[in-house]
Design an enzyme around this catalytic site. Structure first.
Site, PDB file in Angstrom:
ATOM      1  CD  GLU A 191      13.699  44.459  44.820  1.00  0.00           C
ATOM      2  OE1 GLU A 191      14.089  44.805  44.013  1.00  0.00           O
ATOM      3  OE2 GLU A 191      12.393  44.501  44.906  1.00  0.00           O
TER       4      GLU A 191
ATOM      5  CD  GLU B 291      43.249  45.532  41.475  1.00  0.00           C
ATOM      6  OE1 GLU B 291      43.176  44.815  40.822  1.00  0.00           O
ATOM      7  OE2 GLU B 291      43.332  44.944  43.093  1.00  0.00           O
TER       8      GLU B 291
ATOM      9  CG  HIS C 193      37.551  46.056  49.508  1.00  0.00           C
ATOM     10  ND1 HIS C 193      38.966  47.096  49.836  1.00  0.00           N
ATOM     11  CD2 HIS C 193      38.258  45.879  48.177  1.00  0.00           C
ATOM     12  CE1 HIS C 193      39.969  46.657  49.291  1.00  0.00           C
ATOM     13  NE2 HIS C 193      39.691  46.506  48.059  1.00  0.00           N
TER      14      HIS C 193
ATOM     15  CG  HIS D 147      40.267  41.623  47.242  1.00  0.00           C
ATOM     16  ND1 HIS D 147      41.654  41.819  46.101  1.00  0.00           N
ATOM     17  CD2 HIS D 147      39.822  43.000  46.762  1.00  0.00           C
ATOM     18  CE1 HIS D 147      41.574  43.320  46.562  1.00  0.00           C
ATOM     19  NE2 HIS D 147      40.663  43.675  46.255  1.00  0.00           N
TER      20      HIS D 147
ATOM     21  CG  HIS E 123      37.342  46.031  42.954  1.00  0.00           C
ATOM     22  ND1 HIS E 123      36.895  45.176  43.431  1.00  0.00           N
ATOM     23  CD2 HIS E 123      38.788  46.044  43.862  1.00  0.00           C
ATOM     24  CE1 HIS E 123      38.006  44.650  44.297  1.00  0.00           C
ATOM     25  NE2 HIS E 123      38.790  45.644  44.789  1.00  0.00           N
TER      26      HIS E 123
HETATM   27  O1  2HA Z   1      43.029  50.196  45.390  1.00  0.00           O
HETATM   28  O2  2HA Z   1      41.052  47.743  46.047  1.00  0.00           O
HETATM   29  O3  2HA Z   1      42.094  45.953  45.054  1.00  0.00           O
HETATM   30  C1  2HA Z   1      42.974  49.307  46.229  1.00  0.00           C
HETATM   31  C2  2HA Z   1      42.313  48.340  46.006  1.00  0.00           C
HETATM   32  C3  2HA Z   1      43.156  46.734  44.859  1.00  0.00           C
HETATM   33 ZN    ZN Z   2      40.313  45.888  46.008  1.00  0.00          ZN
END
Ligand code: 2HA
Ligand code: ZN
Length: 280
Positions: free
Chosen positions: A179, A126, A151, A220, A149
């Site tokens: 908040e 990424e 998940h 995602h 980033h």
């Molecule tokens: O690298 O989260 O978006 C793993 C990820 C890809």
């Molecule tokens: Zn990811």
């Protein structure tokens, strides 16, 4: 050679560098919160050259890695970045394999590896979204440093059951936790479901980052940014906590925070809410 040796003798132990330790602590926290399964998630952190020079000989490039896109505005900038295919849960135990320190070379399209990726690895897939987001955030906030980033489960769940409309999504978050409007008055940007790891998703993310510090990738995960690790982490943490409340109460909600109170919170904490959310 003699010069390199002389300097090398004076260099401090990079494993003790605050920026390496912060990457270790943050990835471990994110893993234990359940946000970053397997190799999910990635972080890039813009470093101060003088600080890095206390730990590394900046004249010594281990190898070069093409990035596949143009990052001209970042030429000469140094980042510590999580490695592709690497697991957040392992970073603290072997930072030199799971992390790398790269400098954007003079051509703008090559990364010079200064430390890390010890097993021959490379930076996160990424990297386009990260570097393009750094360019966008630096253009609106010179103090910006971190792109993160992740998940997080409830954020993805909420994004699955709600329209991919950033004003509506932001309003729902603000209505669920007092908040939220205080921590992210600028709201949450949303991209539709796209193929990850591409320059296209990088460009789309960076476009959103001109306005938002937080961007959801539908089905995602989420991107958070900030001037330091705490700001980026705190933004994602607050969205995720609020999304958890939203999902736990979905279908049972009796009390949501009225717009009048959201205006009151904005006034009390001196923040400007994203335009078009509370004016309806
Ligand atoms: O690298 O989260 O978006 C793993 C990820 C890809
Ligand atoms: Zn990811």
């Amino acid at each position: 050679m003699a010069e390199t040796k002389k300097n090398a003798g004076k260099l401090k132990n990079i494993l003790k560098a605050p920026f390496v330790q912060e990457m270790c602590r943050t990835t471990a926290n994110m893993y234990r919160l359940g946000w970053d399964e397997r190799n999910g998630g990635n972080i890039s952190y813009l470093l101060n050259e003088e600080e890095v020079a206390q730990y590394l000989d900046l004249g010594k490039v281990i190898r070069t890695i093409p990035t596949g896109f143009d990052a001209t505005p970042l030429i000469g900038k140094i980042f510590i970045v999580t490695g592709t295919g690497k697991y957040f849960k392992n970073v603290e135990y072997d930072p030199e394999t799971n992390l790398g320190i790269i400098r954007i070379a003079k051509d703008g399209t090559t990364a010079e590896l200064l430390w890390g990726y010890k097993d021959g690895g490379r930076f996160t897939s990424e990297l386009p979204a990260h570097l393009m987001s750094h360019i966008s955030r630096l253009s609106v906030d010179p103090a910006h440093r971190v792109v993160m980033h992740s998940h997080p489960t409830y954020t993805i769940a909420m994004n699955t059951v709600c329209p991919a409309d950033e004003k509506d999504f932001t309003h729902k978050l603000w209505q669920s936790n007092t908040e939220s409007i205080v921590v992210f008055p600028d709201g949450v940007g949303i991209l539709p479901c796209m193929v990850c790891g591409t320059n296209e998703i990088g460009e789309a993310t960076a476009e959103k980052m001109k306005k938002f510090r937080l961007v959801v990738w539908t089905n995602h995960g989420i991107y958070g940014t900030g001037k330091d690790m705490d700001e980026a982490f705190g933004l994602i943490e607050t969205v995720e906590k609020t999304a958890q409340i939203y999902m736990l109460t979905l279908g049972h909600t009796v009390n949501v925070i009225p717009d009048e109170t959201l205006w009151g919170l904005a006034k009390r904490f001196d923040v400007t809410p994203l335009e078009g959310v509370l004016e309806k």
